[in-house]
Write an enzyme that holds these catalytic residues in place. Structure first.
Site, short mmCIF file in Angstrom:
data_model
loop_
_atom_site.label_atom_id
_atom_site.label_comp_id
_atom_site.label_asym_id
_atom_site.label_seq_id
_atom_site.Cartn_x
_atom_site.Cartn_y
_atom_site.Cartn_z
N GLN A 104 0.85 -1.19 0.00
CA GLN A 104 0.00 0.00 0.00
C GLN A 104 0.88 1.24 0.00
OE1 GLN A 104 -3.53 -0.48 2.93
NE2 GLN A 104 -1.94 -1.88 3.67
N ASP A 107 6.31 4.71 -1.06
CA ASP A 107 7.68 5.22 -0.85
C ASP A 107 8.74 4.55 -1.72
OD1 ASP A 107 7.67 3.51 2.39
OD2 ASP A 107 8.16 2.71 0.40
N HIS A 122 -1.25 1.57 -4.40
CA HIS A 122 -1.60 2.99 -4.27
C HIS A 122 -0.64 3.90 -5.02
CE1 HIS A 122 -3.70 1.79 -0.23
NE2 HIS A 122 -4.41 1.47 -1.29
N CYS A 130 0.48 13.78 -15.75
CA CYS A 130 -0.18 14.98 -16.28
C CYS A 130 -1.69 14.83 -16.08
CB CYS A 130 0.15 15.16 -17.77
SG CYS A 130 -0.78 16.53 -18.51
N CYS A 151 2.83 20.53 -16.57
CA CYS A 151 3.30 19.63 -17.63
C CYS A 151 4.12 20.45 -18.64
CB CYS A 151 2.10 18.99 -18.31
SG CYS A 151 2.55 17.94 -19.70
N THR A 192 0.27 -2.86 8.70
CA THR A 192 -0.91 -2.13 8.23
C THR A 192 -2.01 -2.19 9.29
OG1 THR A 192 -2.58 -1.90 6.48
CG2 THR A 192 -1.82 -4.15 6.96
N GLU A 219 0.96 -3.39 17.19
CA GLU A 219 -0.39 -3.14 17.74
C GLU A 219 -1.40 -4.15 17.20
OE1 GLU A 219 1.17 0.03 19.65
OE2 GLU A 219 -0.92 -0.63 19.83
C1 BV8 Z 1 -11.41 2.74 -3.67
C2 BV8 Z 1 -1.81 6.85 -1.38
C3 BV8 Z 1 -13.23 2.48 -5.18
C4 BV8 Z 1 -1.77 8.31 -1.24
C5 BV8 Z 1 -3.50 5.93 0.14
C6 BV8 Z 1 -15.17 0.31 2.04
C7 BV8 Z 1 -15.44 0.63 3.37
C8 BV8 Z 1 -15.07 1.86 3.91
C9 BV8 Z 1 -14.42 2.81 3.10
C10 BV8 Z 1 -14.18 2.48 1.80
C11 BV8 Z 1 -14.53 1.25 1.26
N1 BV8 Z 1 -14.16 1.22 -0.06
C12 BV8 Z 1 -13.58 2.41 -0.36
C13 BV8 Z 1 -13.58 3.18 0.75
C14 BV8 Z 1 -13.06 4.53 0.84
C15 BV8 Z 1 -11.56 4.52 1.09
C16 BV8 Z 1 -11.19 4.00 2.46
O1 BV8 Z 1 -10.78 2.86 2.59
N2 BV8 Z 1 -11.26 4.88 3.42
C17 BV8 Z 1 -10.78 4.55 4.76
C18 BV8 Z 1 -10.33 5.86 5.42
C19 BV8 Z 1 -11.87 3.85 5.54
N3 BV8 Z 1 -10.87 3.78 0.08
C20 BV8 Z 1 -10.61 4.37 -1.09
O2 BV8 Z 1 -11.01 5.48 -1.39
C21 BV8 Z 1 -9.78 3.58 -2.08
N4 BV8 Z 1 -10.41 3.60 -3.37
O3 BV8 Z 1 -11.83 1.93 -2.90
O4 BV8 Z 1 -11.89 2.89 -4.96
C22 BV8 Z 1 -14.07 3.67 -4.80
C23 BV8 Z 1 -14.09 4.74 -5.67
C24 BV8 Z 1 -14.91 5.83 -5.35
C25 BV8 Z 1 -15.65 5.85 -4.16
C26 BV8 Z 1 -15.57 4.76 -3.26
C27 BV8 Z 1 -14.78 3.67 -3.60
C28 BV8 Z 1 -8.42 4.23 -2.26
C29 BV8 Z 1 -7.60 4.07 -1.02
C30 BV8 Z 1 -6.15 4.53 -1.29
C31 BV8 Z 1 -5.85 5.80 -0.55
N5 BV8 Z 1 -4.45 6.17 -0.73
N6 BV8 Z 1 -2.22 6.24 -0.11
C32 BV8 Z 1 -0.59 8.74 -0.41
O5 BV8 Z 1 0.08 7.89 0.20
O6 BV8 Z 1 -0.34 9.94 -0.40
S1 BV8 Z 1 -3.92 5.12 1.53
C33 BV8 Z 1 -2.78 5.27 2.76
O7 BV8 Z 1 -3.30 4.43 3.78
C34 BV8 Z 1 -1.37 4.73 2.47
O8 BV8 Z 1 -1.23 4.09 1.24
C35 BV8 Z 1 -1.22 3.69 3.59
O9 BV8 Z 1 -0.34 2.68 3.29
C36 BV8 Z 1 -2.61 3.20 3.61
C37 BV8 Z 1 -3.07 2.26 4.63
O10 BV8 Z 1 -2.62 2.69 5.88
P1 BV8 Z 1 -1.55 1.76 6.60
O11 BV8 Z 1 -0.50 1.39 5.61
O12 BV8 Z 1 -2.23 0.65 7.28
O13 BV8 Z 1 -0.89 2.76 7.59
P2 BV8 Z 1 -1.42 3.16 9.05
O14 BV8 Z 1 -0.65 4.36 9.46
O15 BV8 Z 1 -2.91 3.18 9.06
O16 BV8 Z 1 -0.99 1.91 9.96
C38 BV8 Z 1 0.38 1.62 10.15
C39 BV8 Z 1 0.42 0.31 10.92
O17 BV8 Z 1 1.78 -0.06 11.08
C40 BV8 Z 1 -0.19 0.42 12.31
O18 BV8 Z 1 -1.06 -0.66 12.53
C41 BV8 Z 1 1.04 0.31 13.24
O19 BV8 Z 1 0.74 -0.37 14.44
C42 BV8 Z 1 1.98 -0.51 12.41
N7 BV8 Z 1 3.40 -0.32 12.71
C43 BV8 Z 1 4.00 0.77 13.23
N8 BV8 Z 1 5.33 0.52 13.36
C44 BV8 Z 1 5.54 -0.74 12.89
C45 BV8 Z 1 4.32 -1.28 12.48
N9 BV8 Z 1 4.21 -2.52 11.97
C46 BV8 Z 1 5.34 -3.25 11.88
N10 BV8 Z 1 6.55 -2.81 12.25
C47 BV8 Z 1 6.69 -1.56 12.77
N11 BV8 Z 1 7.91 -1.12 13.16
#
Ligand code: BV8
Length: 253
Positions: A104, A107, A122, A130, A151, A192, A219
């Protein structure tokens, strides 16, 4: 032997059979490299949360602000390095006959660590697109000369080639990731919060098809209770331990 060592031994035993493996990573696998996660305490930029900026509305409403955020992130990512966990996954891609890495993250750290076939659900922060012609180019300029960039051929706004909230994921990449999740025998879910869809559904698909799910996350998440192995640990610490056991077993030591 500690419970952790027993779990690692049991998992290494399974891995030695050469199963089909899928891996889904999130922002947490880059945390030990110093990259802020999305929802962790360091996830803020100025007073904004990622979900407020990573949307088409935010971008077209204020392209300069959103580009400043990306420029800031590119600056951090460009100055950091992949860690041991990224390198283990790159080695496993060569070690296992059937291995698919799905991320996801935008980077680019998996590629920098040597992973060749990475399904970037993602997109990639080092590519720009563009908004009129759709042409994609790699761009590692950091900081950007011009914010927001335009662009060179048509003058339209350039955007990061990433998937924003409310945008669809690249269909081919998602299809490949879904197929790998549906056919794998072991699915690692690393770093994640299992919150963002549709990526968060991939481990559920794997589990429904009978795959062993291995979660690595300090976590608990919505997946933890159903995972076959749940290592509440950091990716950079536990992946090398699993790799060590995997290799030790092979030489019979
Ligand atoms: C889509 C790119 C169709 C940009 C990102 C169904 C239900 C509910 C909502 C939705 C659904 N379907 C769609 C949605 C809406 C939405 C969504 O999911 N919203 C969320 C807020 C609920 N999804 C979308 O819009 C997706 N599109 O489904 O298309 C559509 C079309 C139109 C209308 C509706 C649907 C698109 C989603 C993509 C968004 N873009 N990134 C950018 O990066 O600038 S998402 C962003 O979140 C990053 O990519 C990131 O990777 C991703 C997920 O987050 P995590 O990676 O899990 O990161 P997070 O910080 O949350 O957690 C980190 C974890 O690591 C923690 O658990 C922590 O404990 C752990 N950790 C910490 N340290 C460590 C560790 N683990 C291991 N080792 C360590 N040392």
């Amino acid at each position: 032997m500690s419970e952790l060592e027993r779990q690692i031994d049991e998992l290494a035993e399974i891995l030695r059979t050469g199963p089909r493996i899928a891996v889904l990573t999130g922002a947490g696998i880059s945390a030990e490299s110093g990259i802020p996660t999305f929802r962790g305490k360091d996830g803020l930029w100025r007073e904004f949360r990622a979900e407020e900026l990573a949307t088409p509305q935010a971008f077209f409403g204020n392209p300069g602000l959103v580009w400043q955020w990306y420029d800031w992130r590119r600056g951090i990512i460009g100055a950091k390095e992949p860690h041991a966990g990224h390198y283990v996954l790159a080695r496993w891609e060569r070690h296992f006959p059937d291995f698919v890495l799905i991320t996801q993250n935008v980077d680019g750290f998996h590629r920098r660590a040597g992973s060749r076939n990475v399904l970037e659900l993602h997109g990639n922060i080092w590519e720009i697109r563009c908004t009129r012609e759709g042409t994609i180019a790699e761009n590692t300029e950091c900081p950007f000369r011009e914010i927001p960039p335009h662009c060179p051929s048509c003058g339209a706004l350039l955007r990061p080639n990433v998937v924003w909230f409310g945008e669809s994921l690249p269909s081919e990449t998602l299809e490949e990731a879904t197929a790998a999740s549906a056919t794998c025998e072991v699915m690692f879910v690393i770093g994640t919060s299992a919150y963002v869809q549709p990526a968060a559904s991939l481990p559920v698909i794997a589990a429904e098809r009978g795959a062993k799910v291995v979660e690595i996350n300090p976590e608990p998440t919505p997946l933890s209770s159903t995972a076959d192995f749940s290592f509440q640990a950091k990716a950079g610490e536990i992946l090398p331990l699993i790799d060590e056991r995997l290799l030790a077993g092979r030489t019979g030591t």
